[in-house]
Design a protein around this motif. Structure first.
Motif: not given
Length: 374
Positions: A272-283
């Motif tokens: 999840a942390g990876y997705l928050a870093q690479v995708l602008p709309n993910v928290y």
């Protein structure tokens, strides 16, 4: 750092109601686990990370010494009564606002207005998507009219002041959802399958079709509301193999710029942390797992913060049933984040001023910005 975090009031961006009546020991222990029951004879939920955390931190709120024995604790709880217990723990959590998922009510629980009064905080509703569709099917809406009727019902719910929406696709079809918006014909066919399945079983309609989960998410996206996704750790009926947020990446990309809020995430919190870093709309958050990991929760929080931008991490308790879980979630979160930030100051990774600024973002600033709670 801990003293500073204790001075900050939190925005709990994902939580549930609490029981308004007293409970016995069996029901209390069942509320401390994601399993259907508290376990076989000889197994106690007090002998778990969350059980020991509860005995360490909750008795003083009820006027007992820390580490009170379970029997003593439950007797004191019964003596005070549910109303007073709920007031004390929700007040002790130090909340500024709550975003309450109102879609899961297996028994009578307090709703957002009552929770807000007890916590001394503003309370907002999070609309769980699947029950809206299930109610439409149960009301006999024809498959060809299903999409329009569900959109209308969701529009009414959103217009009533909801702060966001929530999908429980992880519990039903898994998170491998396509990013494509489903066509009207696809939705009608899926609605027909939903109604036929309910007719065959004689039970209530239960959304578990990838097309319908995706359709519901797009309804929320079209409304511009943040969409919460259950991810990873949860009740025993969830297939954890299908709860990895990496499976959701196609839909997350398609949703941009509407915020996607990945809830809980354990044991996939690094993903999840990876997705928050690479995708602008993910928290992301670490709700539910924080209090369940108890003494180990600082490790969870540190691992979540390895890749996730600090401006994209939020606080949530995912408290349900027991008011103690509001207190435990907030306390363990503050302690874990304080230890992480203080360690960085000691190592020279950032300044004390930076640490305080980040604490404010994670405690409430990020949630207020994303949900528009300013």
């Amino acid at each position: 750092m801990l003293e500073y975090l204790e001075s900050l009031r939190l925005v709990d961006h994902h939580c549930h109601g609490v029981l308004g009546e007293d409970v016995g020991r069996t029901a209390f222990e069942e509320a401390l686990t994601e399993a259907e029951t508290a376990g076989p004879p000889g197994v106690s939920m007090f002998d778990t990370q969350v059980g020991f955390a509860l005995r360490r931190w909750c008795p003083p709120v009820l006027g007992l010494d820390a580490h009170a024995e379970p029997g003593e604790y439950l007797a004191r709880r019964a003596e005070l009564g549910a109303a007073e217990v709920n007031r004390r723990f929700l007040s002790a959590a130090g909340l500024d606002a709550l975003c309450v998922d109102t879609g899961y009510t297996p028994e009578a629980i307090l709703g957002p207005p009552a929770l807000g009064r007890l916590a001394g905080a503003e309370a907002h509703e999070i609309v769980r998507l699947e029950p809206v569709a299930e109610r439409a099917a149960a009301d006999g809406v024809e498959a060809g009219r299903f999409a329009g009727e569900v959109r209308s019902r969701l529009h009414a719910a959103f217009a009533a002041g909801a702060a966001g929406a929530k999908s429980i696709a992880a519990y039903r079809a898994g998170l491998e959802l396509s990013g494509a918006r489903p066509a009207e014909g696809e939705v009608a066919a899926a609605a027909g399958r939903l109604m036929l399945a309910a007719e065959r079983t004689g039970g209530p309609p239960r959304v578990c079709d990838e097309v319908l989960h995706r359709f519901l998410v797009w309804c929320a996206v079209d409304a511009g509301l943040p969409v919460q996704f259950h991810v990873g750790y949860g009740d025993a009926d969830a297939d954890l193999r299908r709860g990895d947020p990496l499976l959701l990446i196609e839909l997350l990309r398609a949703m941009d710029p509407v915020p996607a809020m990945l809830l809980h995430n354990y044991p996939f919190h690094r993903h999840a942390g990876y997705l928050a870093q690479v995708l602008p709309n993910v928290y992301v958050d670490a709700g539910l797992a924080t209090h369940n990991l108890g003494h180990r929760s600082p490790a969870l929080i540190a691992e979540l913060l390895e890749l996730a931008p600090f401006g994209k991490v939020l606080y949530s308790s995912d408290a349900f049933g027991l008011a103690e879980l509001y207190h435990l979630g907030a306390l363990l979160f503050r302690r874990g984040l304080a230890g992480f930030l203080a360690g960085g100051v000691e190592d020279g990774a950032w300044t004390a001023r930076d640490a305080e600024r980040v604490a404010g973002l994670v405690a409430s600033g990020n949630a207020r910005r994303v949900y528009g709670l300013e």
